[in-house]
Scaffold this motif. Structure first.
Motif, PDB file in Angstrom:
ATOM      1  N   GLY A 103       0.829  -1.187   0.000  1.00 54.63           N
ATOM      2  CA  GLY A 103       0.000   0.000   0.000  1.00 54.63           C
ATOM      3  C   GLY A 103       0.866   1.240   0.000  1.00 54.63           C
ATOM      4  N   VAL A 104       0.309   2.334  -0.453  1.00 50.06           N
ATOM      5  CA  VAL A 104       0.980   3.635  -0.414  1.00 50.06           C
ATOM      6  C   VAL A 104       0.399   4.449   0.732  1.00 50.06           C
ATOM      7  CG1 VAL A 104       1.359   5.822  -1.612  1.00 50.06           C
ATOM      8  CG2 VAL A 104       1.451   3.679  -2.887  1.00 50.06           C
ATOM      9  N   VAL A 105       1.276   5.049   1.531  1.00 55.52           N
ATOM     10  CA  VAL A 105       0.861   5.962   2.595  1.00 55.52           C
ATOM     11  C   VAL A 105       1.638   7.251   2.365  1.00 55.52           C
ATOM     12  CG1 VAL A 105       0.698   6.373   5.068  1.00 55.52           C
ATOM     13  CG2 VAL A 105       0.461   4.044   4.183  1.00 55.52           C
ATOM     14  N   THR A 106       0.974   8.245   1.807  1.00 51.08           N
ATOM     15  CA  THR A 106       1.658   9.453   1.364  1.00 51.08           C
ATOM     16  C   THR A 106       1.086  10.710   2.004  1.00 51.08           C
ATOM     17  OG1 THR A 106       2.201  10.811  -0.581  1.00 51.08           O
ATOM     18  CG2 THR A 106       0.143   9.567  -0.669  1.00 51.08           C
ATOM     19  N   SER A 107       1.938  11.717   2.132  1.00 43.55           N
ATOM     20  CA  SER A 107       1.489  13.023   2.603  1.00 43.55           C
ATOM     21  C   SER A 107       0.985  13.887   1.453  1.00 43.55           C
ATOM     22  CB  SER A 107       2.645  13.755   3.302  1.00 43.55           C
ATOM     23  OG  SER A 107       3.032  13.074   4.476  1.00 43.55           O
ATOM     24  N   ALA A 108       1.109  13.383   0.234  1.00 47.24           N
ATOM     25  CA  ALA A 108       0.634  14.126  -0.932  1.00 47.24           C
ATOM     26  C   ALA A 108      -0.885  14.146  -0.967  1.00 47.24           C
ATOM     27  CB  ALA A 108       1.167  13.493  -2.215  1.00 47.24           C
ATOM     28  N   ARG A 109      -1.446  15.229  -1.460  1.00 47.97           N
ATOM     29  CA  ARG A 109      -2.886  15.270  -1.678  1.00 47.97           C
ATOM     30  C   ARG A 109      -3.224  14.407  -2.890  1.00 47.97           C
ATOM     31  NH1 ARG A 109      -5.390  18.344   1.727  1.00 47.97           N
ATOM     32  NH2 ARG A 109      -4.214  19.905   2.894  1.00 47.97           N
ATOM     33  N   ARG A 110      -4.455  13.905  -2.910  1.00 49.82           N
ATOM     34  CA  ARG A 110      -4.836  12.951  -3.947  1.00 49.82           C
ATOM     35  C   ARG A 110      -4.671  13.541  -5.347  1.00 49.82           C
ATOM     36  NH1 ARG A 110      -6.842   8.069  -4.017  1.00 49.82           N
ATOM     37  NH2 ARG A 110      -7.005   8.095  -1.750  1.00 49.82           N
ATOM     38  N   GLN A 111      -4.962  14.822  -5.489  1.00 50.33           N
ATOM     39  CA  GLN A 111      -4.800  15.481  -6.787  1.00 50.33           C
ATOM     40  C   GLN A 111      -3.373  15.336  -7.296  1.00 50.33           C
ATOM     41  OE1 GLN A 111      -5.012  19.723  -6.401  1.00 50.33           O
ATOM     42  NE2 GLN A 111      -4.645  20.125  -8.580  1.00 50.33           N
ATOM     43  N   HIS A 112      -2.400  15.575  -6.417  1.00 47.27           N
ATOM     44  CA  HIS A 112      -0.999  15.509  -6.818  1.00 47.27           C
ATOM     45  C   HIS A 112      -0.532  14.063  -6.961  1.00 47.27           C
ATOM     46  CE1 HIS A 112      -0.744  19.701  -4.854  1.00 47.27           C
ATOM     47  NE2 HIS A 112      -1.006  19.806  -6.138  1.00 47.27           N
ATOM     48  N   PHE A 113      -1.044  13.185  -6.115  1.00 48.92           N
ATOM     49  CA  PHE A 113      -0.706  11.770  -6.240  1.00 48.92           C
ATOM     50  C   PHE A 113      -1.145  11.241  -7.599  1.00 48.92           C
ATOM     51  CE2 PHE A 113      -1.852   7.291  -5.871  1.00 48.92           C
ATOM     52  CZ  PHE A 113      -0.668   6.753  -5.386  1.00 48.92           C
ATOM     53  N   GLU A 114      -2.367  11.552  -7.972  1.00 50.94           N
ATOM     54  CA  GLU A 114      -2.883  11.076  -9.251  1.00 50.94           C
ATOM     55  C   GLU A 114      -2.136  11.697 -10.420  1.00 50.94           C
ATOM     56  OE1 GLU A 114      -7.055  11.870  -8.992  1.00 50.94           O
ATOM     57  OE2 GLU A 114      -7.460  10.092  -7.758  1.00 50.94           O
ATOM     58  N   ALA A 115      -1.756  12.965 -10.302  1.00 49.27           N
ATOM     59  CA  ALA A 115      -0.992  13.613 -11.374  1.00 49.27           C
ATOM     60  C   ALA A 115       0.381  12.967 -11.526  1.00 49.27           C
ATOM     61  CB  ALA A 115      -0.849  15.103 -11.092  1.00 49.27           C
ATOM     62  N   ALA A 116       1.006  12.618 -10.397  1.00 50.39           N
ATOM     63  CA  ALA A 116       2.335  12.006 -10.435  1.00 50.39           C
ATOM     64  C   ALA A 116       2.293  10.628 -11.083  1.00 50.39           C
ATOM     65  CB  ALA A 116       2.915  11.909  -9.029  1.00 50.39           C
ATOM     66  N   HIS A 117       1.139   9.956 -10.993  1.00 53.59           N
ATOM     67  CA  HIS A 117       1.031   8.594 -11.521  1.00 53.59           C
ATOM     68  C   HIS A 117       0.219   8.515 -12.812  1.00 53.59           C
ATOM     69  CE1 HIS A 117       3.116   6.427  -8.349  1.00 53.59           C
ATOM     70  NE2 HIS A 117       2.608   7.311  -7.524  1.00 53.59           N
ATOM     71  N   GLU A 118      -0.076   9.675 -13.378  1.00 48.73           N
ATOM     72  CA  GLU A 118      -0.851   9.676 -14.621  1.00 48.73           C
ATOM     73  C   GLU A 118      -0.124   8.915 -15.728  1.00 48.73           C
ATOM     74  OE1 GLU A 118      -2.955  12.867 -17.688  1.00 48.73           O
ATOM     75  OE2 GLU A 118      -2.111  13.553 -15.787  1.00 48.73           O
ATOM     76  N   LYS A 119       1.214   8.998 -15.725  1.00 45.51           N
ATOM     77  CA  LYS A 119       2.010   8.326 -16.747  1.00 45.51           C
ATOM     78  C   LYS A 119       2.747   7.109 -16.188  1.00 45.51           C
ATOM     79  CE  LYS A 119       2.882  12.415 -19.632  1.00 45.51           C
ATOM     80  NZ  LYS A 119       2.083  13.391 -18.864  1.00 45.51           N
ATOM     81  N   SER A 120       2.413   6.689 -14.977  1.00 44.10           N
ATOM     82  CA  SER A 120       3.077   5.527 -14.377  1.00 44.10           C
ATOM     83  C   SER A 120       2.148   4.323 -14.376  1.00 44.10           C
ATOM     84  CB  SER A 120       3.530   5.825 -12.941  1.00 44.10           C
ATOM     85  OG  SER A 120       2.563   5.399 -11.992  1.00 44.10           O
ATOM     86  N   THR A 121       2.733   3.155 -14.146  1.00 47.42           N
ATOM     87  CA  THR A 121       1.941   1.925 -14.049  1.00 47.42           C
ATOM     88  C   THR A 121       2.110   1.281 -12.674  1.00 47.42           C
ATOM     89  OG1 THR A 121       3.790   0.695 -15.037  1.00 47.42           O
ATOM     90  CG2 THR A 121       2.061   1.465 -16.529  1.00 47.42           C
ATOM     91  N   LEU A 122       2.534   2.075 -11.694  1.00 44.46           N
ATOM     92  CA  LEU A 122       2.870   1.520 -10.388  1.00 44.46           C
ATOM     93  C   LEU A 122       1.656   1.172  -9.536  1.00 44.46           C
ATOM     94  CD1 LEU A 122       5.904   3.762  -9.299  1.00 44.46           C
ATOM     95  CD2 LEU A 122       5.877   1.697 -10.720  1.00 44.46           C
ATOM     96  N   ILE A 123       0.564   1.890  -9.722  1.00 45.96           N
ATOM     97  CA  ILE A 123      -0.577   1.714  -8.825  1.00 45.96           C
ATOM     98  C   ILE A 123      -1.219   0.341  -8.993  1.00 45.96           C
ATOM     99  CG2 ILE A 123      -2.761   2.727  -8.047  1.00 45.96           C
ATOM    100  CD1 ILE A 123      -0.129   4.328  -7.601  1.00 45.96           C
ATOM    101  N   GLN A 124      -1.012  -0.310 -10.131  1.00 53.19           N
ATOM    102  CA  GLN A 124      -1.583  -1.640 -10.334  1.00 53.19           C
ATOM    103  C   GLN A 124      -1.055  -2.665  -9.318  1.00 53.19           C
ATOM    104  OE1 GLN A 124      -0.132  -3.826 -13.826  1.00 53.19           O
ATOM    105  NE2 GLN A 124       1.516  -2.322 -14.048  1.00 53.19           N
TER     106      GLN A 124
END
Length: 216
Positions: A103-124
């Motif tokens: 799991g990911v436990v981040t201090s980033a807001r969801r908006q920025h988390f999603e933007a950072a992973h828009e081009k990534s495949t890590l969340i799968q």
């Protein structure tokens, strides 16, 4: 089952520099020259907002809210403009998938988390994600990790945290969870004496996790 709790910024995605740029650009609009050392001390070590510098110079709550909105917009644009995935991150996630929960436990807001992973495949590879909106007090307070434990029915002794900052280590330690630090330029002056291990690359996390699995 062993659970690996990943920090996001600086561990999975190389975003600290972009966040610094966004803060620096916005603070410059009100005459404040944010230095790298100030950013490291306020944001990365203490886990506070660099807008405290504006407050110290007389900025009102409304002023700070305006700056925050502009910072968030700028940061989101910077994140969306490029892929930020750290070399080796997907290799590690792929190697341990199916052997552990993640799991990911981040201090980033969801908006920025999603933007950072828009081009990534890590969340799968993740079983769950907690962002700043999921808890009240951010790292270095233990609440983010305690929230993960409570929400997903985890045991502290069956978790490992992967972080890159002093405040992240402090949060994990206060929550009673072993923490691996992935060393980076952003945290090169940090003190990580309480870490389970300090490694120079995320790729070394695989061996530590496998050793923990073999010892079970």
């Amino acid at each position: 089952m062993l659970t690996v709790l990943w920090d996001n910024d600086g561990v999975l995605v190389d975003t600290e520099g972009l966040y610094f740029q966004a803060c620096k650009r916005v603070l410059a609009s009100v005459g404040i020259d944010l230095t790298l050392e100030q950013f490291k001390e306020i944001s990365l070590r203490r886990g506070e907002s660099t807008f405290v510098l504006a407050t110290d110079q007389g900025a009102t709550a409304d002023d700070v809210e305006r700056l925050r909105k502009e910072r968030d917009r700028t940061h989101a644009e910077l994140l969306a403009a490029q892929s930020c995935v750290i070399d080796g991150a997907e290799e590690v996630l792929r190697a341990i998938r199916g052997q552990v929960r993640m799991g990911v436990v981040t201090s980033a807001r969801r908006q920025h988390f999603e933007a950072a992973h828009e081009k990534s495949t890590l969340i799968q590879y993740m079983d769950f994600v907690l962002t700043r909106e999921d808890y009240t007090r951010s790292k270095p307070h233990p609440e983010p990790y305690l929230t993960a434990i409570e929400r997903h029915d985890l045991r502290r002794d069956e978790c490992i945290v992967v972080e890159d900052s002093e405040r992240g280590l402090a949060a994990a330690t206060a929550a009673g969870i072993d923490c691996i630090i992935v060393f980076s330029e952003w945290a090169k002056d940090g003190v990580f004496d309480d870490a389970l291990a300090v490694v120079d690359s995320i790729t070394r996390v695989t061996d530590i996790v496998r050793r923990r699995l073999s010892a079970r």
